[in-house]
Design an enzyme around this catalytic site. Sequence first.
Site, PDB file in Angstrom:
ATOM      1  N   GLU A 140      -0.571  -8.789  -1.528  1.00 46.36           N
ATOM      2  CA  GLU A 140      -0.499  -8.903  -2.987  1.00 46.36           C
ATOM      3  C   GLU A 140      -0.766 -10.342  -3.429  1.00 46.36           C
ATOM      4  OE1 GLU A 140      -0.431  -6.296  -4.773  1.00 46.36           O
ATOM      5  OE2 GLU A 140      -0.017  -4.922  -3.135  1.00 46.36           O
ATOM      6  N   ASP A 208      -6.865  -7.744   2.363  1.00 40.03           N
ATOM      7  CA  ASP A 208      -6.406  -7.563   3.748  1.00 40.03           C
ATOM      8  C   ASP A 208      -6.777  -8.773   4.594  1.00 40.03           C
ATOM      9  OD1 ASP A 208      -5.433  -5.084   3.095  1.00 40.03           O
ATOM     10  OD2 ASP A 208      -7.042  -3.953   4.057  1.00 40.03           O
TER      11      ASP A 208
END
Length: 483
Positions: A140, A208
């Site tokens: 995040e 990611d």
Amino acid sequence: MSATTDSRSMKSPLTVLLFLATLALGTGTLAQSPRLPSLGDASGGLLTTTEELELGRSLLREIRRAMPLVDDPEINFYLDALGQRLVSNAPDTTGAFHFLAVDNRQINAFAMPGGIVGMHSGLILETRDEAELAAVMAHEIAHVTQRHIARMFARGRDINFATGLAVLAGILAASIDPQLAQAAITGGMAAGIQSQIDYTRANEAEADRVGIQVLASTGFDPHAMADFFERLQELTRGAEDAVPEYLRTHPVTLGRISDARGRAEQIQGSFTRDETGAFPWVQARVRALGDPQRSVRRFTATSDHDPVQLYEAAVAYLELGQTREAARLLDRIPPLEAPTLTLTLAEVAQMRRRNDHPAALERLDELDSIYPGNPVVRQLQARVLHESGRHGDAVRVVDRLLRNQITPDPALLRLKAEAADAGGRIAVSREAMAEYFFHRGQYTEAVRQFDDALAARDASPRDIERIEHKRDTARQVAQDMPR
């Protein structure tokens, strides 16, 4: 209105989110203020860093008004400390980050402009160790540092604050109630919400990649991200109706898991799955405060308990007001097998339940010497000082805490208001309560409280000048928000 009562017209979280999602409906637009930036331009340019931070500050107030947030200082401090360690190892960071614990059992997390990262309590409970929790937070954080939301605005034209809130309201609504978000989308209440959400999904691979690097740079096992993705898939097997909400907003495929695993394999070094040793204790606290009755039932159903289970049951008993039972369980925890801060704070909570304020303050003073400046210890000191009648000392401790915060914690502002009110400092109390409402997005009530502060008999000329400036700011923001 009393300085220690909330607004009489508090809306439910879902009502407020639905309201925000309707801001872009129709031809009307929200009046722009110097404090509410116009986002983007006719050329669809990238949202600037300043605009993104300003939107983030405004949105943080809306989140505090609309979303059910965990109000436990220990949980919040742990989450923020973990998040800030990750941020310190993230590339391209600008501005402050705010880590919020959302009181919701869904497995979900979200990122917003201006460094806002929300973690649902359900996600905290389902991660298996600190590394997995850190993996989600790193992902995040990467959404923010890579400016994925800012890029999202680059696709639009003439985007203003209202449509920005509408888009973000759709994401927030999905984090609480997918049906609400879908109703807003299909009903045309916020045109473009679904396309904007889909656009953020296209950045999952980048989040990611950056998140895994942040994870490893912080000392956590980079495999934790792929491990958590696999955990999510395990939770969905044979239960199509129980798909974690995180999977709806962050789709996980076998290819994505394979990519995350491959990236982790390329990173060499010595890593940990639990850097602080606090994770299982915080997880136990989340369980106990979220459903104390269930924690007690789980505890009494077995006879062999480890220290963490004893702690969870003790916290649950304290929450239920059963002080004697909680004390018995805390005495069974070997001091060397529990974090000193965690165990001592539980003992302080027990003392407060017994109204033994002198003993609680003594233990807190001891903790303050071991962990100087710890915000949880200092906040509890202020609260116990207030409870024991030392209201002026409580206000002074809170003021020291507030000076170290970029964005004031509404809980501290409310504590200051209560302590000042009990100590007969009416102007200070009303001013603090007005700021409490302002930072929770309740601007009209903030203006009322500032007016009360100005009318207080103990307001000095210097106080009046300061309070008038704050009131004018709150009044302008209140006028800019739609009725």
